[in-house]
Enzyme design. Structure first.
Site, mmCIF file in Angstrom:
data_model
loop_
_atom_site.group_PDB
_atom_site.id
_atom_site.type_symbol
_atom_site.label_atom_id
_atom_site.label_comp_id
_atom_site.label_asym_id
_atom_site.label_seq_id
_atom_site.Cartn_x
_atom_site.Cartn_y
_atom_site.Cartn_z
ATOM 1 N N ASP A 138 0.837 -1.195 0.000
ATOM 2 C CA ASP A 138 0.000 0.000 0.000
ATOM 3 C C ASP A 138 0.878 1.254 0.000
ATOM 4 O OD1 ASP A 138 -2.798 0.989 0.370
ATOM 5 O OD2 ASP A 138 -1.930 1.887 2.163
ATOM 6 N N GLU A 149 1.923 -0.501 -4.937
ATOM 7 C CA GLU A 149 0.951 0.511 -5.361
ATOM 8 C C GLU A 149 1.696 1.837 -5.370
ATOM 9 O OE1 GLU A 149 -3.045 2.892 -4.010
ATOM 10 O OE2 GLU A 149 -1.431 2.424 -2.630
HETATM 11 C C1 NOJ Z 1 -4.451 2.852 -1.041
HETATM 12 C C2 NOJ Z 1 -5.572 1.903 -0.810
HETATM 13 O O1 NOJ Z 1 -5.832 1.202 -1.988
HETATM 14 C C3 NOJ Z 1 -6.736 2.761 -0.359
HETATM 15 O O2 NOJ Z 1 -7.927 2.032 -0.327
HETATM 16 C C4 NOJ Z 1 -6.395 3.358 0.972
HETATM 17 O O3 NOJ Z 1 -7.429 4.243 1.357
HETATM 18 C C5 NOJ Z 1 -5.090 4.132 0.908
HETATM 19 N N1 NOJ Z 1 -4.065 3.442 0.199
HETATM 20 C C6 NOJ Z 1 -4.571 4.444 2.285
HETATM 21 O O4 NOJ Z 1 -4.073 3.278 2.889
#
Ligand code: NOJ
Length: 517
Positions: free
Chosen positions: A206, A259
């Site tokens: 993440d 990500e």
């Molecule tokens: C990316 C995640 O996919 C999202 O759902 C989340 O709100 C944020 N990161 C914060 O962790």
């Protein structure tokens, strides 16, 4: 480079994203859970996916639906137990499906013991240094330390009782960790080892482009498209070099996919240099309009960028943070036809493809009524937020909860009326359904793509169409509004996302695969 059996599994995998809360509810409390996933694994194996990515299931106050982790080594009772996760892993492996779990290293929950310890301490105490605490500016420090905004709206800073401020790039319940502090890196190495020892095949990281913030916290300049100073700092790559070495200590080609929302394909590729992450999500297609030119640019830029570092590509149309692609592409029958065509095009390309639950059913974004919305950004900005792509999956029946769980009432997000034709049950019996199309697509991809080269040639094609050739596979997509002639190279039809081509023409909003003689 050719696909061969020595390639690591993830390099060409189809990975299906399970949003835990909304996939399948085994106990009828209206929230999806780990046992629900395990029960439905045969569905995923039958769909033909190689792996599942399971979103966070760790103990959490659920301020951001699990992306606010209070304990990285356990399971929230809402979702089950560690034993349930072990059972999920072993059942998945029996079915030859790999399992990727989420790791959330940019921030913890405010309920995490480290943050509670930091709050109980006084300014300057070393336990505060695991987070980003600062004095404020202005008279009596009443203004935040700098002008950084939270992604979920409002300032990225909240003030604590003794007057200091802490940084949260997301919700105030998600304090950012200070990666300059060695405790933080050591803790995450240990968390990864904990899950690797339990048998997970990989991690989805993440906010992989976050983590390090420049120590002097420079103000954000308004003209940047991305609020630059908090993202994509050079030091973050050292973290992934360390994780790479850790993953290498395990057998089975364990992997990590980041990500990383970066400014360009080149900066994305820096995360997948040979000694860093195995993959990053390639969000370019998900951000592209329905346009042959836009798709062409995505394909060319992506392949050029990953080629620079010798990595492989990923392709993504949807996830739990964005409007569902059938809706983005116009909604209704047109949006659905385009979503199917985009999926067929993406699946022809070298690398790995990510599917988001419900994509295989052709679900659209749901208009969740204001009183039912749950996304933290809705509460901070008053903007609709991401709930509309997170509505639970319809499995069977004609009324809510459509087989999502054994309960009778609405699940945690209400399911709309009229979804009876979209359930897995209804679509399974219909050869023309979107689910049948995805099953056929994944089956055909397994049959046709092994052995194909990674090189892709863009063929000369009619306006509004994109024609790609990869070895003896040709994929053509028509993004225009009238039928278009197929390029001379298109061979025998293999699979179409909609109407089969006739008289050498491909219908609008349709893609097809051909095989050269
Ligand atoms: C990316 C995640 O996919 C999202 O759902 C989340 O709100 C944020 N990161 C914060 O962790």
């Amino acid at each position: 480079m050719h696909i061969d059996s020595r390639d690591p599994w993830w390099r060409h995998a189809v990975c299906y994203q399970v949003y835990v809360r909304s996939f399948a509810d085994s106990d009828g409390d209206g929230v999806g859970d780990i046992r629900g996933i395990t029960q439905r694994l045969p569905y995923l194996a039958d769909l033909g996916v190689d792996a599942v990515w399971v979103t966070p299931f760790y103990p959490s106050p659920q301020r951001d639906h699990g992306y606010d982790v209070a304990d990285y080594r356990d399971v929230d009772p809402l979702f089950g137990t560690l034993a349930d996760v072990d059972a999920l892993l072993s059942r998945a492996h029996e079915l030859d499906v790999r399992v990727i779990v989420d790791v959330v290293p940019n921030h913890t929950s405010a309920d995490h013991p480290w943050f509670q310890e930091a709050l109980a301490a006084t300014p300057g105490d070393p336990v505060r240094d695991r987070y980003v605490f600062r004095d404020g500016t202005g008279p009596d420090g009443q203004e935040p330390p700098n002008n950084w905004p939270s992604i979920f709206g409002g300032p990225a800073w909240s003030r604590v009782a003794d007057g200091q401020w802490y940084l949260h790039l997301f919700d105030p319940g998600q304090p950012d960790l200070n990666w300059w502090n060695a405790d933080v890196g050591d803790e995450f190495a240990s968390v990864l080892a904990f899950w690797l020892d339990r048998g997970v095949d990989g991690f989805r990281i993440d906010v992989a482009h976050g983590l390090f913030k420049p120590a002097d916290l420079p103000p954000r300049e308004a003209h940047h498209r991305l609020p630059a100073p908090m993202w994509d700092q050079p030091e973050v790559h050292e973290v992934y070099r360390r994780w790479h070495k850790l993953l290498e200590q395990y057998d089975g080609d364990r992997m990590a996919v980041g990500e990383a929302w970066t400014a360009s394909a080149e900066s994305m590729a820096r995360y997948i240099r040979p000694d860093e992450l195995q993959q990053t999500f390639n969000f370019a297609w998900l951000e592209a309009d329905w346009s042959a030119d836009a798709f062409r640019a995505v394909v060319e830029d992506t392949l050029a960028a990953v080629g620079l570092v010798g990595a492989s590509a990923t392709w993504v149309l949807a996830n739990h943070d964005v409007v569902r692609e059938a809706t983005r592409y116009g909604g209704g029958a047109t949006g659905l036809a385009r979503a199917r065509a985009a999926a067929l095009t993406m699946m022809a390309l070298p690398g790995s493809a990510y599917l988001y639950q419900g994509q295989e059913l052709g679900l659209e974004q749901v208009e969740v009524p204001a009183e039912a919305r749950q996304d933290p950004s809705w509460f901070r900005t008053g903007e609709v937020g991401r709930d509309g792509c997170r509505v639970p999956l319809p499995w069977s029946g004609t009324s809510t909860p459509y087989g999502f769980g054994p309960g009778e009432g609405q699940p945690w997000l209400p399911m709309p009326e009229g979804w009876g034709d979209l359930t897995v049950e209804a679509q399974s019996g219909d050869p023309a359904s979107t689910l049948s199309f995805f099953r056929e697509l994944l089956r055909t991809r397994r049959e046709v793509t092994p052995g194909l080269p990674d090189a892709v040639e863009v063929l000369d094609a009619e306006p509004d169409t994109l024609a790609l050739r990869r070895g003896d596979l040709v994929c053509v997509v028509n993004c225009g509004s009238r039928p278009r002639r197929l390029p001379a190279e298109a061979g025998a039809i293999v699979l179409s996302s909609g109407a089969a081509p006739t008289h050498g023409e491909l219908a609008p909003d349709t893609a097809a695969w051909f095989r050269l003689a």
